[in-house]
Design an enzyme around this catalytic site. Sequence first.
Site, mmCIF file in Angstrom:
data_model
loop_
_atom_site.group_PDB
_atom_site.id
_atom_site.type_symbol
_atom_site.label_atom_id
_atom_site.label_comp_id
_atom_site.label_asym_id
_atom_site.label_seq_id
_atom_site.Cartn_x
_atom_site.Cartn_y
_atom_site.Cartn_z
ATOM 1 N N CYS A 151 31.852 44.704 28.743
ATOM 2 C CA CYS A 151 32.992 45.625 28.816
ATOM 3 C C CYS A 151 33.417 46.189 27.454
ATOM 4 O O CYS A 151 33.946 47.304 27.389
ATOM 5 C CB CYS A 151 34.167 44.947 29.510
ATOM 6 S SG CYS A 151 34.393 43.236 29.046
ATOM 7 N N HIS A 244 40.594 47.347 26.966
ATOM 8 C CA HIS A 244 40.126 46.774 25.700
ATOM 9 C C HIS A 244 40.306 47.806 24.583
ATOM 10 O O HIS A 244 39.846 48.952 24.696
ATOM 11 C CB HIS A 244 38.635 46.424 25.785
ATOM 12 C CG HIS A 244 38.328 45.236 26.658
ATOM 13 N ND1 HIS A 244 39.283 44.453 27.258
ATOM 14 C CD2 HIS A 244 37.129 44.675 26.996
ATOM 15 C CE1 HIS A 244 38.695 43.479 27.947
ATOM 16 N NE2 HIS A 244 37.390 43.591 27.809
HETATM 17 P P1 NAP Z 1 35.607 36.399 38.692
HETATM 18 O O1 NAP Z 1 36.928 37.050 38.873
HETATM 19 O O2 NAP Z 1 35.575 34.993 38.220
HETATM 20 O O3 NAP Z 1 34.784 36.503 40.083
HETATM 21 C C1 NAP Z 1 33.573 35.833 40.290
HETATM 22 C C2 NAP Z 1 33.014 36.135 41.677
HETATM 23 O O4 NAP Z 1 31.798 35.385 41.843
HETATM 24 C C3 NAP Z 1 33.944 35.728 42.831
HETATM 25 O O5 NAP Z 1 33.785 36.652 43.890
HETATM 26 C C4 NAP Z 1 33.364 34.371 43.250
HETATM 27 O O6 NAP Z 1 33.621 34.062 44.614
HETATM 28 C C5 NAP Z 1 31.889 34.629 43.069
HETATM 29 N N1 NAP Z 1 31.145 33.374 42.965
HETATM 30 C C6 NAP Z 1 31.406 32.294 42.184
HETATM 31 N N2 NAP Z 1 30.507 31.313 42.426
HETATM 32 C C7 NAP Z 1 29.643 31.803 43.344
HETATM 33 C C8 NAP Z 1 28.504 31.269 44.007
HETATM 34 N N3 NAP Z 1 28.049 30.025 43.738
HETATM 35 N N4 NAP Z 1 27.856 32.041 44.911
HETATM 36 C C9 NAP Z 1 28.310 33.288 45.191
HETATM 37 N N5 NAP Z 1 29.383 33.849 44.619
HETATM 38 C C10 NAP Z 1 30.041 33.114 43.699
HETATM 39 O O7 NAP Z 1 34.709 37.202 37.644
HETATM 40 P P2 NAP Z 1 34.764 38.775 37.230
HETATM 41 O O8 NAP Z 1 35.705 38.989 36.114
HETATM 42 O O9 NAP Z 1 34.921 39.577 38.467
HETATM 43 O O10 NAP Z 1 33.317 38.985 36.611
HETATM 44 C C11 NAP Z 1 32.133 39.072 37.401
HETATM 45 C C12 NAP Z 1 30.963 39.385 36.495
HETATM 46 O O11 NAP Z 1 31.187 40.653 35.876
HETATM 47 C C13 NAP Z 1 30.783 38.366 35.367
HETATM 48 O O12 NAP Z 1 29.401 38.180 35.127
HETATM 49 C C14 NAP Z 1 31.458 39.040 34.195
HETATM 50 O O13 NAP Z 1 30.941 38.619 32.960
HETATM 51 C C15 NAP Z 1 31.115 40.507 34.451
HETATM 52 N N6 NAP Z 1 32.024 41.467 33.832
HETATM 53 C C16 NAP Z 1 33.381 41.308 33.951
HETATM 54 C C17 NAP Z 1 34.219 42.258 33.350
HETATM 55 C C18 NAP Z 1 35.713 42.165 33.424
HETATM 56 O O14 NAP Z 1 36.388 42.965 32.739
HETATM 57 N N7 NAP Z 1 36.298 41.254 34.210
HETATM 58 C C19 NAP Z 1 33.669 43.319 32.667
HETATM 59 C C20 NAP Z 1 32.288 43.459 32.585
HETATM 60 C C21 NAP Z 1 31.486 42.525 33.181
HETATM 61 P P3 NAP Z 1 34.796 33.039 45.081
HETATM 62 O O15 NAP Z 1 36.080 33.846 45.086
HETATM 63 O O16 NAP Z 1 34.379 32.655 46.451
HETATM 64 O O17 NAP Z 1 34.837 31.912 44.107
#
Ligand code: NAP
Length: 357
Positions: A151, A244
């Site tokens: 990001c 950011h």
């Molecule tokens: P998050 O809020 O922690 O969400 C994670 C997701 O993954 C939830 O839907 C969770 O489901 C699911 N999950 C966890 N364990 C799993 C499993 N064993 N099998 C299947 N699904 C599973 O994370 P996020 O911020 O959305 O980020 C997601 C990805 O995008 C990450 O790799 C992060 O680095 C990347 N990213 C994030 C941002 C940002 O600004 N947030 C920006 C760029 C990239 P449950 O609800 O069921 O636990």
Amino acid sequence: MHSRQSVGILGATGMVGQRFIQLLEDHPWFEITWLAASDRSSGKTYGEAVRWKLDTPLPARIASMPVSPATPENAPKILFAALDTDIARDLEPNFAAAGCAVISNSSAFRMQADVPLVIPEVNPEHLTLASRQSWGANGNLGGYIVTNPNCSAIGLVVALKPLADRFGLKAVFVSTMQAVSGAGYPGVPSLDILGNVVPFIRNEEEKLVEETGKLLGTLQDGRIAPYPLRMTAHCNRVAVEDGHTESVSVQLAAKVTREEILAAWREFQPLAADSLPTAPAQPVEFDPAEDRPQPRLDRMRGRGMTVTAGRLRPCTLLDWKFTILSHNTIRGAAGAALLNAELLASQNRLLPSGAAE
Ligand code: NAP
């Protein structure tokens, strides 16, 4: 004309997954037909499983959809993935091996040589790398993984690309102030971040530097030669919800004026002819006010897809310095992936070759 294609979301309940749902609601080309998350969520309806954190209502149709297990059976052929990195490393190849297009946000495969790491305005030609991928032991069903950057890297590289193209870049110094939503949900504990700055985000500085080199790099003989750049990054977590901010100093290969830099940003419109629904009219918008950009005021420019630049002034260490701001879960995540999918769709390359329409 495009008919609406079925798409699924892996990690649909997380911060980025929720943004996908928001951005795909009423999308002219794509329709959500499948949602998946962890075992904690599968078997529930989406409305039961999610802690909806966005400021628009959860669509009723989505709330009543079931959350499926994160396995390829019954999944559509086009998937937006928003999984934690370790989970993505295990699961995304299963979907690619099953013949799915995986449009991923995670860092798991961004730096793999045959995986495109793409910002449509910056390096669309890198998408051809996807045709070199082969997943699974049973031969290639045409599935592939395409990624968008970290990001912080997205905002930075969208602002650097016009400068690299016109003047050449020699060195970059960047210090970030990153929003808490970048850490997912629930993310950083409130007692760690309220009234505070945390000067450490694991692996973030490394990602910012290596992804910038790959994004600005040149495709040569099926490989990316990284852009030759001296770069250093400081990454900080701050008590901001979304958006950011990055303080940037650059050394350029040519002596240029302030007006020439402003013109490079203003005239940077590489997708103008493509009519992609999520593309902002202006990828980099300069705000001349002395105290902009600011996250609360500027993160939603271009529906969250425009990078706002400001405070352009001479730098006594390098040549020029400025501040940029981008929305981390829209331009920096879900919107970035959606734009990658739109670009592939506009070139009739989104649906994997083995998949039926
Ligand atoms: P998050 O809020 O922690 O969400 C994670 C997701 O993954 C939830 O839907 C969770 O489901 C699911 N999950 C966890 N364990 C799993 C499993 N064993 N099998 C299947 N699904 C599973 O994370 P996020 O911020 O959305 O980020 C997601 C990805 O995008 C990450 O790799 C992060 O680095 C990347 N990213 C994030 C941002 C940002 O600004 N947030 C920006 C760029 C990239 P449950 O609800 O069921 O636990």
